[in-house]
Scaffold this motif. Structure first.
Motif, PDB file in Angstrom:
ATOM      1  N   ARG A 133       0.839  -1.199   0.000  1.00  0.00           N
ATOM      2  CA  ARG A 133       0.000   0.000   0.000  1.00  0.00           C
ATOM      3  C   ARG A 133       0.872   1.246   0.000  1.00  0.00           C
ATOM      4  O   ARG A 133       1.914   1.280   0.638  1.00  0.00           O
ATOM      5  N   VAL A 134       0.442   2.244  -0.715  1.00  0.00           N
ATOM      6  CA  VAL A 134       1.166   3.503  -0.790  1.00  0.00           C
ATOM      7  C   VAL A 134       0.413   4.535   0.024  1.00  0.00           C
ATOM      8  O   VAL A 134      -0.788   4.729  -0.158  1.00  0.00           O
ATOM      9  N   ASN A 135       1.121   5.181   0.927  1.00  0.00           N
ATOM     10  CA  ASN A 135       0.521   6.243   1.724  1.00  0.00           C
ATOM     11  C   ASN A 135       0.622   7.535   0.922  1.00  0.00           C
ATOM     12  O   ASN A 135       1.716   8.036   0.660  1.00  0.00           O
ATOM     13  N   LEU A 136      -0.513   8.086   0.533  1.00  0.00           N
ATOM     14  CA  LEU A 136      -0.546   9.275  -0.299  1.00  0.00           C
ATOM     15  C   LEU A 136       0.116  10.467   0.392  1.00  0.00           C
ATOM     16  O   LEU A 136       0.809  11.252  -0.243  1.00  0.00           O
ATOM     17  N   ASP A 137      -0.080  10.596   1.684  1.00  0.00           N
ATOM     18  CA  ASP A 137       0.538  11.706   2.417  1.00  0.00           C
ATOM     19  C   ASP A 137       2.057  11.654   2.333  1.00  0.00           C
ATOM     20  O   ASP A 137       2.721  12.681   2.218  1.00  0.00           O
ATOM     21  N   ASP A 138       2.627  10.454   2.377  1.00  0.00           N
ATOM     22  CA  ASP A 138       4.085  10.322   2.250  1.00  0.00           C
ATOM     23  C   ASP A 138       4.563  10.755   0.877  1.00  0.00           C
ATOM     24  O   ASP A 138       5.633  11.347   0.736  1.00  0.00           O
ATOM     25  N   LYS A 139       3.798  10.461  -0.152  1.00  0.00           N
ATOM     26  CA  LYS A 139       4.173  10.856  -1.508  1.00  0.00           C
ATOM     27  C   LYS A 139       4.044  12.363  -1.709  1.00  0.00           C
ATOM     28  O   LYS A 139       4.892  12.998  -2.333  1.00  0.00           O
TER      29      LYS A 139
END
Length: 98
Positions: free
Chosen positions: A6-12
């Motif tokens: 899963r990719v954390n959008l906030d981190d990106k």
């Protein structure tokens, strides 16, 4: 087959660099009264950067400085009440990987 992580959008979004144009807002709400009548206010949920937020009076605040220039707000507004354009040259978001 192994599932993708899963990719954390906030981190990106945190990795983006912004060149803010203090003299020109490249997006704005055309008519606040239209937003007051909108029962769903999709701009509050469609924007991946959280540019649109409710203020204390129930109006919508636009923090254009954090815009990732995806245009989803313009498409999601059922009343076409969001005026969106690309920032002026040299301003806007700079993506780390292109």
């Amino acid at each position: 087959m192994k599932p993708l992580p899963r990719v954390n959008l906030d981190d990106k979004i945190f990795t983006l660099k912004y060149y803010v144009d203090e003299d020109y807002a490249h997006l704005r709400i055309r008519d606040e009264a239209v937003c007051q009548r909108c029962p769903t206010r999709p701009c509050l949920s469609f924007c991946p950067a959280g540019v649109y937020r409710l203020d204390r009076s129930g109006g919508i605040t636009v923090s254009y400085q954090a815009c990732v220039e995806c245009g989803s707000c313009r498409v999601a507004c059922p009343y076409a009440n969001i005026e969106w354009s690309y920032p002026r040259g040299g301003f806007g978001v700079a993506y780390k990987f292109g």
